[in-house]
Motif scaffolding. Structure first.
Motif, short mmCIF file in Angstrom:
data_model
loop_
_atom_site.label_atom_id
_atom_site.label_comp_id
_atom_site.label_asym_id
_atom_site.label_seq_id
_atom_site.Cartn_x
_atom_site.Cartn_y
_atom_site.Cartn_z
N LEU B 33 0.72 -1.22 -0.33
CA LEU B 33 0.13 0.09 0.10
C LEU B 33 0.53 1.42 -0.06
N ARG B 34 2.14 1.15 0.72
CA ARG B 34 2.91 2.28 0.71
C ARG B 34 4.12 2.74 -0.54
N SER B 39 4.35 5.72 -5.13
CA SER B 39 4.76 6.01 -6.60
C SER B 39 3.74 6.95 -7.31
N ARG B 40 2.50 6.59 -6.53
CA ARG B 40 1.36 7.72 -7.13
C ARG B 40 1.64 9.16 -6.31
N PHE B 41 2.38 9.67 -5.41
CA PHE B 41 2.73 11.27 -5.76
C PHE B 41 3.64 11.26 -6.28
N GLN B 42 4.72 10.76 -6.27
CA GLN B 42 5.53 10.98 -7.12
C GLN B 42 4.87 11.25 -8.77
N GLN B 43 4.39 10.44 -8.84
CA GLN B 43 3.08 11.17 -9.97
C GLN B 43 2.56 12.44 -10.14
N ILE B 152 -2.96 13.02 0.19
CA ILE B 152 -3.49 11.53 0.44
C ILE B 152 -2.65 10.52 0.10
N ALA B 153 -2.37 10.80 -1.18
CA ALA B 153 -1.27 9.95 -1.68
C ALA B 153 -0.17 10.21 -0.97
N LEU B 154 0.72 11.08 -0.22
CA LEU B 154 1.85 10.81 0.41
C LEU B 154 1.60 10.98 1.96
N ASN B 155 0.55 11.00 2.71
CA ASN B 155 -0.45 10.45 3.82
C ASN B 155 -0.18 9.27 3.92
N THR B 156 -0.72 8.16 2.74
CA THR B 156 -0.63 6.89 2.77
C THR B 156 0.76 6.48 2.69
N ALA B 157 1.78 6.95 1.98
CA ALA B 157 3.20 6.47 1.38
C ALA B 157 3.40 6.19 2.61
N PHE B 158 3.16 6.84 4.13
CA PHE B 158 4.36 7.40 5.08
C PHE B 158 3.14 6.84 6.28
#
Lengths: 488, 452
Positions: B33-34, B39-43, B152-158
């Motif tokens: 999930l992270r 990878s989504r945040f990078q996009q 949200i992507a960044l939060n989920t990554a971390f």
């Protein structure tokens, strides 16, 4: 003062059951430019109109700016349409005429006159009886302007834009583009580059225009866009009421209509601008119809001046239009009254902008949206109160009525307040035609359709009251025709 | 991609560090999930575009995107706030269940759980993902999709720690659940990613309050995601309180899912933070669901607060009430973007949306956009927005009764705020909020324009 009697074309009942009855097209040799848009076309249009150098320069500047707009057409509105190929449009088409334009009514092409007769425009002798000075625009070139004498006596200038550029260059140069600069938006830039004609009115100091001025727009040649440009200047202490009515014949392909209207009021002046828009809306499946992408804006420049927009929008496949007022002068007043109706697959994204700059400026917005069939109706408006606008007031009301369960009604007001002494209120509601009201009307012997029509007319009443009387009659008939077949 | 990596190099390093130092017990699905979210945040990156960016029309996140923050990987080893200090930072009352997080990490020492009730799980998320994955996994990151939101992507990554609340069907959580997220002072600006997941089973009841607070006056960035699932017939009372440092950046995303005949009541209170964003979306996905979303924001100096509230009526017979009120002083700016959507099937919806603002200073600004998107015909929907100052006539009346100007205006502003405060059901919390806001009421900069 002569009571203006406008048009009687929709007041006969037999005319109403023919669907879109203005769907005929005239065959005149048009003197058209080739399809497409480049600097040569801009030069061609300018040359055709015998314009001075400064006008051509302005057009070219606008054209170059338009080319540079990388983002293309604005995409923020709640409208959907196929990509417009701006190279697939004829940018100039004029009814073949003598270069000098028609000198009298006899010079006007009989076919054109017949077309206008069908539309019910009082172009000939009836015009004088009707008391309307019409600057009729047929495919971009003003065919004839009536009722000049009376206006001239009052010192009022009312003529086509091309004539104004030739005869009153100082006035045109002073005001053209001051309200809607060519950099304003994508369609305004396009219009500035290729506008073919339009109306110009100047009301001198302290003059109350004795009759209601009227322009009639009509798109005729297939695949031709219509880019007219209107400029009205009301000098100190003057008043004018201006009517604009539109119908367009049936065309299969969608047609682009990108007009610009600029209004300027100086100290204590007032302009009342009423529009009845009934361009071809497309068929029941949503094919064809006019794309009405219009920039309308008024600048209440002088103290105590007033600009009032009233619009009834029933036509066009897509309407993208925000008649706005910049309230610059202290105590100036802006008003916007609107009825927008969508049926079948029509889409409307319309509203207003009220920019409060001067002290004690006031604005009122009353917008009524009616959605039927698969139509989508969006009110989008901005009320902006700048830090300088002490004591500014705004009242906005947006009501939507839904007829049927496949349509949509949306309200997106933007409110930006930067002065604590300002007071602004916005309210909106969305509902359907009340079952109780329908039942009551039916119990009194009315048909479902008549009951609907009556209730919907009642819903719009506060707007129709703002229209000149005959226009109001016509508007309510138009509403009835446009809603035909949606209920009952 | 290289460009993205260099642009967000700090986050990239922190992400690598997080993944490589993760305890062995971390379940593989969480790693997956992270990674997907990263990878989504990078996009996506941060939503910094200033044109055509309707969701961020009035708020520029460039200060967040361009600043460098350090990510505390674990509880600060050094001086932690004492239990007594923590109590003063947020609301508290005897009998409440308290979960305290310091710099994004659960602090067992500061948390108190007075007795466990059957069917109620209140735990920290990093433990719950290991101990009860069957309860966590079906709901985590399901309401807050990271596909189209960089934050949200960044939060989920971390996603590492936070609060997890699970109430079984037909159970009632006996005590208020008090979640306190504290950001401490540090040598460098910190970034933390708290996460909250609340699952209320069918017919259950639970009350919770989330508080984000800092004793520091310094800059930091806190990026939160809260997901709340309200099961059929369940009743959730929620309160969100922001008491951040005046220099803080706070971006909070809340996603609420409501089942049939469920009730969700939320009140948000906003103070502090240089830039606060409150993205709050409620989906009424069951017939007869009922939601109330209220908010009160008080801004001073050059603060900026941005609310993006969405109520999405997807099913018939739903009711929603949205009321946000703002008090703006100094050079502050408040943004309210409300959207009430009524989908085609959601007949008989009754929705109301209101945003009221009190401007107390000539330099304050409010941008309000209360919009309605209606696709059903048999509905009752209304919205309203107002902006203005205190009614000069009322002040005059109060002065004529012997109150001085400052007291009169303070009373009026207080009354304006009370409308929202009074919606909070839990008495200790309501009293706490009332005290908090009445202390902070500005009055001095009041000016009245012209005669009444």
């Amino acid at each position: 003062m002569v009571t203006p009697k406008v048009i009687s074309r929709t007041t006969t009942s037999e005319a109403l059951d023919q669907g879109y009855k203005w769907g005929f097209s005239i065959d005149i040799d048009s003197d058209s430019a080739p399809k497409g848009l480049n600097e040569d076309i801009v030069r061609f249009i300018s040359a055709k109109k015998g314009e001075p150098e400064w006008m051509l320069e302005w057009r070219l500047k606008a054209f170059r700016f338009w080319l540079r707009q990388k983002q293309g057409e604005p995409a923020w509105a709640n409208i959907h349409h196929p990509v417009i190929d701006f190279q697939d449009i004829i940018y100039y088409s004029a009814p073949s005429s003598k270069k000098d334009g028609p000198k009298s009514l006899e010079d006007v092409d009989p076919e054109v006159r017949a077309a206008f007769d069908k539309l019910g425009i009082p172009l000939n002798e009836q015009a004088k009886l009707a008391g309307v000075a019409v600057d009729a625009v047929l495919d971009s070139v003003s065919v004839a302007t009536t009722y000049q004498g009376m206006l001239e006596k009052a010192g009022i200038i009312f003529c086509s834009m091309s004539e104004a550029v030739r005869k009153h260059p100082d006035l045109v140069r002073k005001y053209l583009g001051t309200v809607v600069p060519y950099t304003d938006n994508f369609y305004a830039s396009l219009n500035s580059a290729v506008f073919s004609d339009g109306s110009f009115a100047y009301i001198p100091k302290g003059t109350r225009c004795p009759i209601e001025l009227m322009t009639y727009f009509r798109i005729n040649t297939a695949n031709s866009g219509q880019f007219e440009r209107t400029l009205i200047v009301a000098d100190e202490g003057s008043y004018v009421s201006y009517l604009e009515g539109c119908t367009a014949p049936i065309r299969k392909e969608s047609q682009l209509h990108a007009a610009v209207v600029e209004l300027v009021t100086l100290d204590n002046a007032e302009i009342k601008y009423s529009t009845l828009q009934n361009w071809y809306p497309g068929d029941k499946e949503g094919n064809g119809g006019v794309y009405n992408f219009v920039t309308k804006r008024g600048k209440a420049q002088g103290r105590n001046s007033k600009i009032s927009w009233t619009q009834v929008e029933t036509g066009s496949a897509i309407t993208w239009k925000y008649p706005s007022v910049i309230l610059q002068g202290d105590n100036s007043v802006g008003e916007f009254y609107s009825v927008a109706l969508v049926n079948n697959y029509q889409q409307a994204d319309t509203g207003t902008k009220m920019i409060h700059i001067g002290k004690n400026t006031r604005s009122t917005i009353v917008a009524k949206g009616i959605s039927a069939g698969h139509g989508n109706n969006t009110y989008r408006g901005l009320v902006k109160i700048m830090p300088s606008a002490d004591g500014a007031r705004n009242f906005s009301q947006c009501d939507s009525l839904l007829v049927g369960d496949q349509c949509g009604a949306h309200t997106t007001p933007y409110i930006e307040v930067r002065n604590p002494t300002a007071q602004m209120e916005h309210e909106a509601s969305t509902s359907k035609v009340s079952d109780d009201q329908l039942f009551y009307c039916q119990s009194r012997g009315m048909s479902v359709e008549d009951a609907h029509s009556m209730i919907i007319n009642g819903f719009c009443r506060s707007i129709f009251q703002e229209l000149p009387f005959e226009f109001a009659m016509e508007a309510s008939q138009l509403l009835k025709v446009s809603l035909e077949g949606t209920v009952g | 991609m290289t460009q993205t990596l260099t642009k967000y190099a700090g986050y990239h390093e922190a992400f690598q560090a997080l993944e490589s130092s993760a305890p062995k017990s971390t379940p593989p699905w969480l790693h997956e999930l992270r990674r997907q979210a990263w990878s989504r945040f990078q996009q996506l990156g941060f939503p910094t575009a200033r044109r055509g960016n309707e969701k961020w029309k009035y708020t520029n996140v460039a200060p967040i995107a361009s600043a460098a923050f350090s990510h505390p990987a674990a509880l600060p080893s050094g001086a932690q706030p004492t239990a007594g200090r923590v109590k003063q930072l947020g609301p508290s009352a005897p009998g409440w269940t308290n979960l305290v997080f310091v710099d994004g990490h659960y602090s067992p020492a500061l948390s108190t759980q007075p007795g466990q009730a059957p069917g109620i799980v209140v735990d920290n998320l990093s433990k719950a993902t290991v101990s009860s994955p069957q309860l966590v996994q079906p709901h985590l990151a399901r309401q807050a999709g990271f596909e189209d939101d960089g934050f949200i992507a960044l939060n989920t990554a971390f996603l590492q720690d936070g609060a997890f609340i699970h109430v079984a069907d037909n159970r009632t959580a006996p005590a208020m659940i008090n979640l306190l997220f504290v950001t401490t002072e540090g040598p460098t600006p910190k970034v933390t990613f708290p996460r909250v997941l609340v699952v209320a089973g069918k017919g259950s009841q639970v009350s919770l309050v989330e508080t984000y607070v800092s004793p520091a006056k310094s800059r930091y960035f806190i990026n939160t995601v809260t997901e709340i699932v309200v099961g059929d017939g369940a009743n959730v009372e929620h309160c969100r309180l922001l008491l951040e440092s005046p220099e803080a950046f706070h971006v909070g995303n809340t996603r609420v899912y409501q089942g049939q005949d469920s009730t969700f009541t939320s009140a948000g209170f906003f103070r502090g933070a240089a830039l606060a964003r409150n993205d709050f979306q409620v989906l009424l996905d069951g017939t007869g669901a009922n939601c109330t979303v209220n908010g009160l924001y008080l801004t001073t100096d050059s603060q900026h607060v941005d609310h993006l509230i969405g109520i999405d009526h997807a099913k018939p017979h739903g009711t929603s009430r949205l009321l946000y009120k703002g008090i703006l002083d100094g050079k502050s700016k408040a943004v309210f973007g409300g959207t009430v959507m009524v989908r085609k099937d959601a007949q008989k919806t009754d929705a109301r949306q209101t945003d009221k603002n009190l401007l107390l200073s000539p330099d304050a600004e409010v941008d309000s956009k209360p919009s309605l998107l209606i696709f059903a015909d048999d509905v009752k929907c209304a919205h309203g927005a107002t902006a203005g100052h205190i009614d000069a006539n009322t002040v005059f009346y109060m002065q004529s009764r012997g109150l001085d100007l400052a007291t009169a205006s303070r009373m009026l502003i207080h009354a304006f705020a009370r409308e929202v405060i009074d919606t909070v059901q839990a008495e200790p919390l309501r009293d706490y909020l009332d005290g908090l806001f009445s202390q902070a009421m500005p009055a001095s900069s009041l000016r009245f324009g012209g005669t009444p």
